[in-house]
Design a protein around this motif. Structure first.
Motif, PDB file in Angstrom:
ATOM      1  N   UNK A   1       0.919  -1.030  -0.010  1.00  0.00           N
ATOM      2  CA  UNK A   1      -0.012  -0.014  -0.131  1.00  0.00           C
ATOM      3  C   UNK A   1       0.782   1.371   0.034  1.00  0.00           C
ATOM      4  N   UNK A   2       2.060   1.116   0.705  1.00  0.00           N
ATOM      5  CA  UNK A   2       3.002   2.391   0.687  1.00  0.00           C
ATOM      6  C   UNK A   2       3.187   3.031  -0.427  1.00  0.00           C
ATOM      7  N   UNK A   3       3.552   1.903  -1.473  1.00  0.00           N
ATOM      8  CA  UNK A   3       4.040   2.301  -2.720  1.00  0.00           C
ATOM      9  C   UNK A   3       3.068   3.151  -3.427  1.00  0.00           C
ATOM     10  N   UNK A   4       1.764   2.856  -3.401  1.00  0.00           N
ATOM     11  CA  UNK A   4       0.949   3.723  -4.028  1.00  0.00           C
ATOM     12  C   UNK A   4       0.444   4.987  -3.213  1.00  0.00           C
ATOM     13  N   UNK A   5       0.892   5.160  -2.163  1.00  0.00           N
ATOM     14  CA  UNK A   5       0.785   6.517  -1.480  1.00  0.00           C
ATOM     15  C   UNK A   5       1.614   7.419  -2.118  1.00  0.00           C
ATOM     16  N   UNK A   6       2.682   7.207  -2.914  1.00  0.00           N
ATOM     17  CA  UNK A   6       3.337   8.127  -3.568  1.00  0.00           C
ATOM     18  C   UNK A   6       3.665   8.105  -5.153  1.00  0.00           C
ATOM     19  N   UNK A   7       2.875   7.391  -5.605  1.00  0.00           N
ATOM     20  CA  UNK A   7       2.825   6.919  -7.039  1.00  0.00           C
ATOM     21  C   UNK A   7       1.585   6.971  -7.703  1.00  0.00           C
ATOM     22  N   UNK A   8       1.682   8.079  -8.696  1.00  0.00           N
ATOM     23  CA  UNK A   8       0.343   8.169  -9.409  1.00  0.00           C
ATOM     24  C   UNK A   8      -0.141   7.193 -10.299  1.00  0.00           C
ATOM     25  N   UNK A   9      -1.364   6.925 -10.521  1.00  0.00           N
ATOM     26  CA  UNK A   9      -2.108   6.001 -11.387  1.00  0.00           C
ATOM     27  C   UNK A   9      -1.723   6.107 -12.853  1.00  0.00           C
ATOM     28  N   UNK A  10      -1.926   7.370 -13.391  1.00  0.00           N
ATOM     29  CA  UNK A  10      -1.183   7.836 -14.436  1.00  0.00           C
ATOM     30  C   UNK A  10       0.175   7.292 -14.943  1.00  0.00           C
ATOM     31  N   UNK A  11       1.062   7.425 -13.943  1.00  0.00           N
ATOM     32  CA  UNK A  11       2.386   7.271 -14.060  1.00  0.00           C
ATOM     33  C   UNK A  11       2.583   5.805 -14.439  1.00  0.00           C
ATOM     34  N   UNK A  12       1.941   5.000 -13.639  1.00  0.00           N
ATOM     35  CA  UNK A  12       1.821   3.486 -13.708  1.00  0.00           C
ATOM     36  C   UNK A  12       1.320   3.064 -15.019  1.00  0.00           C
ATOM     37  N   UNK A  13       0.307   3.752 -15.491  1.00  0.00           N
ATOM     38  CA  UNK A  13      -0.239   3.197 -16.804  1.00  0.00           C
ATOM     39  C   UNK A  13       0.586   3.740 -17.959  1.00  0.00           C
ATOM     40  N   UNK A  14       1.341   4.648 -17.851  1.00  0.00           N
ATOM     41  CA  UNK A  14       2.326   5.403 -18.846  1.00  0.00           C
ATOM     42  C   UNK A  14       3.331   4.380 -19.101  1.00  0.00           C
ATOM     43  N   UNK A  15       3.884   3.745 -17.776  1.00  0.00           N
ATOM     44  CA  UNK A  15       5.026   3.135 -18.010  1.00  0.00           C
ATOM     45  C   UNK A  15       4.387   1.541 -18.449  1.00  0.00           C
ATOM     46  N   UNK A  16       3.464   1.124 -18.059  1.00  0.00           N
ATOM     47  CA  UNK A  16       2.742  -0.096 -18.483  1.00  0.00           C
ATOM     48  C   UNK A  16       2.408  -0.274 -19.944  1.00  0.00           C
ATOM     49  N   UNK A  17       2.478   1.056 -20.751  1.00  0.00           N
ATOM     50  CA  UNK A  17       1.798   1.182 -22.051  1.00  0.00           C
ATOM     51  C   UNK A  17       2.928   1.786 -22.881  1.00  0.00           C
ATOM     52  N   UNK A  18       3.174   2.999 -22.798  1.00  0.00           N
ATOM     53  CA  UNK A  18       4.079   3.700 -23.725  1.00  0.00           C
ATOM     54  C   UNK A  18       5.784   3.302 -23.602  1.00  0.00           C
ATOM     55  N   UNK A  19       6.172   3.075 -22.273  1.00  0.00           N
ATOM     56  CA  UNK A  19       7.360   2.649 -22.009  1.00  0.00           C
ATOM     57  C   UNK A  19       7.541   1.389 -22.596  1.00  0.00           C
ATOM     58  N   UNK A  20       6.368   0.412 -22.310  1.00  0.00           N
ATOM     59  CA  UNK A  20       6.524  -0.927 -22.510  1.00  0.00           C
ATOM     60  C   UNK A  20       6.641  -0.992 -24.168  1.00  0.00           C
ATOM     61  N   UNK A  21       5.863  -0.358 -24.809  1.00  0.00           N
ATOM     62  CA  UNK A  21       5.793  -0.272 -26.306  1.00  0.00           C
ATOM     63  C   UNK A  21       7.108  -0.058 -26.976  1.00  0.00           C
ATOM     64  N   UNK A  22       7.691   0.917 -26.104  1.00  0.00           N
ATOM     65  CA  UNK A  22       9.110   1.291 -26.629  1.00  0.00           C
ATOM     66  C   UNK A  22       9.981   0.176 -26.532  1.00  0.00           C
ATOM     67  N   UNK A  23       9.939  -0.698 -25.392  1.00  0.00           N
ATOM     68  CA  UNK A  23      10.862  -1.891 -25.338  1.00  0.00           C
ATOM     69  C   UNK A  23      10.530  -2.638 -26.331  1.00  0.00           C
TER      70      UNK A  23
END
Length: 586
Positions: A104-126
């Protein structure tokens, strides 16, 4: 580049497909380089006595080898590109699975949009690196090797002149490539910011409209979008410069070839067919040279993206079954719901000097109904979050039936606990599926019974499709009170040994709240109920009430006992009585 080493396990998983792809890359380039030899033969045949059969034969062989090169290129794509899609599938699963395990503490300081971006845009670049990046890297390498071998066999001196731009090319790739990697990382971070802003804005669209902040939000989006736009323009200019420079170098390399090659033809050391063949090889090098820039861009972008993915994938799962205490508890299926807290202290990460809970010890008997009250910020919610291990205490132990909960698997522990947090959340699904969300083998009777206890059943009957009614995002087509009662029904449907209600009745009126609590007491006599509420009318019938103040237990006892102490609880009770009198007079 070292960031991409994290992908080694995925490469090895599909090494067979990649090895086959590399083999086909070699074949497609061998056949591609052999073909121009027959063009040279055909031209030389024209300079002698005209033999149509010889010309047709050489042209036919050129077409055959070109077709073979194209066929094996098709097989290359079938292996390498398909393998990259398999790895993309695995990466997405691993990324999502890891997100589910993070505390839970991880999500206290990490935005949902940030996680979505890494799982879509960044992953597609890889993925682009794993497919086109790998394929064109090796294609470029082998095309250069085979073409240079063929050129050297025709004229080593002419080959040397054709490759004069190579040192300049290598230096340019190094310098511009580093700039592109930095810019790519900055672009990915900006994209994550945009995603986060849009997700947050759409989630809070009611507030935006209520405060007529549409224009301000549009300006806010335009500002971050313009930053993203400008960063992409900078990267585009770098890429344009790179491609233009490579194309110019490729074109300039033809000048000495034509000049010196022409002299060799006049001297008789080379034939017209040889120089034509040589020029074809130099032209064949144009695409590999130009593709170096494109491949470099893919690699640099993938390296920046993989670094961002690795930040998430390497985030520690501090609360999981993978890191229990040394001596796990024996598997147990029947718990009574007895809870004990021994010298519990807690502070949030990066705030070691701010103890939210300080040396708390208390016992909760099985089947008892207890309440925690206190001022905002006194630590009530933090305390109950420790029970299902949403957080672990920084000091002390939490016991369930005398067993340290850290020795239990999370599945075992959380199956015994029904938890209704302050922020209620409903999925875009039917009412029935929202209620039976936590049950492995849901029964319609359980859903109905839970909804009756939560005083939701009559409301559901007013909907056209009753329990099959589809809810909008976050249950938007329910009132605040209905949402809370649906969340309570979800917890009740599990028939837990411990039920935690964290201010879960704040959106319903006092009379409905009393009816729900009475129904719980009647229907769940053996369930341990832990209640957090600001209403004394709700908690006064509990077996024991704990009053928290600045992270410590300031008082405890029954309602009658605490009233006579004339301390914090009595002050809160008298304050609420005064409020009720004022409301009755208005």
């Amino acid at each position: 580049m070292k960031n991409l080493l994290a992908l080694k396990p995925y490469f090895f998983r599909y090494k067979q497909m990649y090895l086959e792809g590399f083999f086909f890359i070699i074949l497609t380039n061998i056949f591609g380089v052999i073909g121009p030899k027959f063009i040279g033969n055909a031209i030389d045949a024209m300079s002698r006595s005209f033999q149509l059969r010889e010309i047709i034969f050489n042209v036919g062989l050129y077409v055959l080898f070109a077709a073979l090169s194209g066929f094996f290129l098709f097989l290359v794509r079938q292996r390498v590109i398909v393998a990259s899609r398999h790895i993309e599938f695995d990466l997405k699963n691993d990324y999502y699975n890891h997100l589910q395990k993070l505390p839970r503490r991880f999500y206290d300081h990490t935005g949902t949009g940030e996680l979505i971006s890494r799982g879509t845009n960044d992953l597609n670049a890889v993925r682009e690196f794993l497919g086109p990046g790998v394929m064109y890297s090796f294609t470029t390498f082998f095309r250069l090797v085979f073409a240079i071998i063929a050129m050297v066999s025709l004229s080593p001196a002419l080959t040397l002149f054709a490759l004069l731009p190579a040192p300049v090319l290598s230096y340019s790739v190094y310098k511009i490539g580093r700039s592109m990697q930095k810019q790519s990382k900055s672009i990915q971070e900006s994209y994550a910011g945009i995603t986060n802003l849009v997700q947050e804005n759409l989630s809070g669209i009611k507030i935006v409209k209520s405060y007529t902040r549409e224009a301000a939000e549009i300006r806010r989006f335009e500002t971050v979008n313009r930053q993203y736009y400008r960063k992409n323009l900078v990267l585009g200019k770098l890429q344009a410069l790179f491609f233009a420079f490579l194309t110019t170098l490729s074109a300039l390399s033809l000048i000495p070839v034509i000049w010196i090659g022409g002299i060799n033809v006049m001297n008789g050391t080379m034939t017209v067919g040889d120089i034509t063949q040589f020029i074809v090889y130099v032209s064949m090098l144009s695409w590999p040279i130009i593709s170096i820039g494109w491949v470099t861009s893919i690699i640099q972008k993938a390296a920046a993206s993989q670094a961002r993915l690795t930040e998430i994938l390497d985030a520690p799962t501090t609360i999981s079954d993978e890191n229990p205490l040394p001596d796990p508890a024996p598997r147990q299926t029947n718990f009574s719901g007895a809870l004990s807290l021994h010298e519990i202290s807690f502070h949030y990460p990066n705030q070691p000097d701010n103890e939210v809970l300080n040396n708390i010890s208390l016992d909760i008997l099985p089947g008892s109904k207890v309440a925690f009250v206190g001022a905002t910020g006194s630590g009530k919610t933090t305390l109950v979050n420790l029970l299902p291990r949403l957080y672990d205490p920084t000091k002390g132990r939490v016991l369930l039936d005398g067993i340290d909960i850290r020795t239990l698997s999370l599945e075992t522990l959380r199956e015994e606990i029904g938890f209704v947090p302050q922020a209620n959340f409903l999925f875009s699904d039917t009412i029935a599926h929202n209620i039976d969300y936590g049950n492995r083998n849901p029964e319609p009777e359980q859903i109905i019974e839970a909804s009756r206890i939560a005083m939701l059943y009559d409301d559901v009957q007013d909907f056209p499709d009753k329990f099959d009614t589809m809810l909008g995002e976050k249950g938007i087509n329910l009132s605040g009170g209905q949402k809370q009662r649906a969340c309570i029904a979800r917890a009740l449907a599990r028939k837990p040994e411990v039920l935690i209600l964290d201010d879960a009745l704040s959106a319903v009126d006092t009379a409905t709240e009393a009816r729900i609590f009475e129904a719980m007491l009647r229907s769940l006599p053996e369930t341990t109920i832990i209640l957090i509420s600001h209403r004394i009318s709700t908690v006064k019938n509990c077996d024991r009430i704990f009053v928290l103040d600045k992270g410590t237990i300031a008082e405890s006892g029954t309602h009658e006992e605490l009233i006579t102490q004339e301390s914090l609880y009595a002050e809160l009770y008298n304050h609420q009585l005064l409020e009720d009198e004022i409301l009755s007079l208005s």
